[in-house]
Scaffold this motif. Structure first.
Motif, short mmCIF file in Angstrom:
data_model
loop_
_atom_site.label_atom_id
_atom_site.label_comp_id
_atom_site.label_asym_id
_atom_site.label_seq_id
_atom_site.Cartn_x
_atom_site.Cartn_y
_atom_site.Cartn_z
N ARG A 23 -33.54 87.47 37.97
CA ARG A 23 -33.45 86.13 37.40
C ARG A 23 -34.02 86.10 35.98
NH1 ARG A 23 -35.18 82.81 42.85
NH2 ARG A 23 -33.12 82.91 43.78
N ARG A 24 -35.12 86.81 35.77
CA ARG A 24 -35.68 86.89 34.41
C ARG A 24 -34.71 87.60 33.48
NH1 ARG A 24 -40.77 87.37 37.02
NH2 ARG A 24 -40.59 89.62 37.20
N ASN A 25 -34.07 88.67 33.96
CA ASN A 25 -33.10 89.40 33.12
C ASN A 25 -31.92 88.51 32.73
OD1 ASN A 25 -34.60 91.74 33.19
ND2 ASN A 25 -33.36 92.73 34.76
N LEU A 26 -31.46 87.68 33.65
CA LEU A 26 -30.35 86.78 33.34
C LEU A 26 -30.76 85.73 32.30
CD1 LEU A 26 -28.72 86.14 36.81
CD2 LEU A 26 -27.63 87.17 34.83
N ALA A 27 -32.01 85.28 32.36
CA ALA A 27 -32.46 84.21 31.48
C ALA A 27 -32.85 84.70 30.09
CB ALA A 27 -33.65 83.49 32.12
N ASN A 38 -28.43 82.11 24.66
CA ASN A 38 -28.80 82.10 26.06
C ASN A 38 -27.53 82.33 26.87
OD1 ASN A 38 -29.72 81.58 28.61
ND2 ASN A 38 -30.34 79.48 28.22
N ARG A 39 -27.53 83.31 27.78
CA ARG A 39 -26.33 83.63 28.55
C ARG A 39 -26.16 82.72 29.77
NH1 ARG A 39 -23.81 88.92 27.76
NH2 ARG A 39 -22.53 88.29 29.50
N VAL A 40 -27.16 81.92 30.10
CA VAL A 40 -27.07 81.06 31.29
C VAL A 40 -26.41 79.74 30.91
CG1 VAL A 40 -28.39 79.88 33.06
CG2 VAL A 40 -29.13 82.12 32.27
N ALA A 41 -25.30 79.42 31.58
CA ALA A 41 -24.63 78.14 31.32
C ALA A 41 -25.08 77.11 32.35
CB ALA A 41 -23.12 78.32 31.34
N THR A 42 -24.69 77.30 33.61
CA THR A 42 -25.06 76.33 34.64
C THR A 42 -26.24 76.79 35.48
OG1 THR A 42 -23.55 77.29 36.25
CG2 THR A 42 -22.69 75.51 34.87
N GLY A 43 -26.48 78.09 35.57
CA GLY A 43 -27.57 78.62 36.38
C GLY A 43 -27.19 78.86 37.83
N TYR A 141 -28.14 93.27 34.79
CA TYR A 141 -29.34 92.52 35.14
C TYR A 141 -29.92 92.96 36.48
CZ TYR A 141 -26.35 89.82 38.24
OH TYR A 141 -25.50 89.45 39.24
N MET A 142 -29.08 93.28 37.47
CA MET A 142 -29.57 93.64 38.80
C MET A 142 -30.01 95.10 38.86
SD MET A 142 -30.32 92.39 41.74
CE MET A 142 -29.41 90.89 42.01
N SER A 143 -29.24 96.01 38.29
CA SER A 143 -29.61 97.42 38.36
C SER A 143 -30.89 97.70 37.59
CB SER A 143 -28.46 98.31 37.87
OG SER A 143 -28.09 97.97 36.57
N LYS A 144 -31.06 97.04 36.44
CA LYS A 144 -32.31 97.21 35.69
C LYS A 144 -33.49 96.63 36.47
CE LYS A 144 -30.34 97.25 31.05
NZ LYS A 144 -30.19 96.51 29.80
N ALA A 145 -33.28 95.50 37.11
CA ALA A 145 -34.34 94.88 37.91
C ALA A 145 -34.72 95.79 39.08
CB ALA A 145 -33.89 93.52 38.43
#
Length: 179
Positions: A23-27, A38-43, A141-145
């Motif tokens: 979630r932090r990587n996405l934000a 910011n890549r997050v539109a609706t979340g 975002y997920m593989s890095k996390a």
């Protein structure tokens, strides 16, 4: 069959940490063509991330992602990206994204145009073609996390597995010992 209670607790703790890191990587703000955005539109993707377990034959597999199929397809594109020269994506999600992000419409000449349904379809079609032609770079975002969190939990997972194995081994050996 082993109960693996200590190992399961550690896996659950690692799963929660992986989801929080994803979630932090996405934000995180990203630089796209020189502009930080910011890549997050609706979340929806960020908020629907979870983890769980599958039973596959004799194995139990931990999975990370989202249970909703439509969001899962979008999550794969954000994670891995989209190849150049692939079929353009559908217009409906692009139009919804344009409304959420309040995209100002521009014509072919680069000038702003009136915000009508027809013009929105025109711009969405051009965006769709551009995505199909140029692709989208994934952000992993997920593989890095997972990689980051697994390094932190690796030792405690190993110790938990040893503890559970020894407990189960001791229980089984006590069963066969006669005095």
């Amino acid at each position: 069959m082993a109960k693996l209670s200590t190992f399961r607790e550690k896996l659950d703790a690692m799963g929660k940490d992986v989801i929080e890191e994803a979630r932090r990587n996405l934000a995180k703000p990203r630089s796209i063509r020189g502009r930080t955005t910011n890549r997050v539109a609706t979340g929806k993707l960020r908020d629907s991330l979870t983890f769980g377990y599958w039973k596959r034959g004799d194995m139990i597999v931990q999975w990370y992602g989202t249970p909703d199929k439509s969001i899962r397809e979008y999550a794969d594109v954000i994670e891995k990206g989209r190849r150049k020269g692939k079929t353009p994506p559908p217009l409906a999600p692009i139009m919804a994204w344009m409304k959420v992000r309040k995209i100002k419409l521009r014509g072919v000449d680069g000038k702003f145009i009136k915000d009508t349904e027809e013009n929105q379809r025109f711009v969405a079609r051009r965006i769709s073609r551009a995505i199909g032609r140029n692709g989208i770079k994934g952000i992993n975002y997920m593989s890095k996390a997972f990689d980051k969190v697994f390094k932190q939990h690796k030792k405690s997972l190993g110790l938990a597995m040893q503890i559970d194995f020894l407990n189960e081994f001791r229980l089984m050996s006590d069963k066969y010992i006669t005095k």
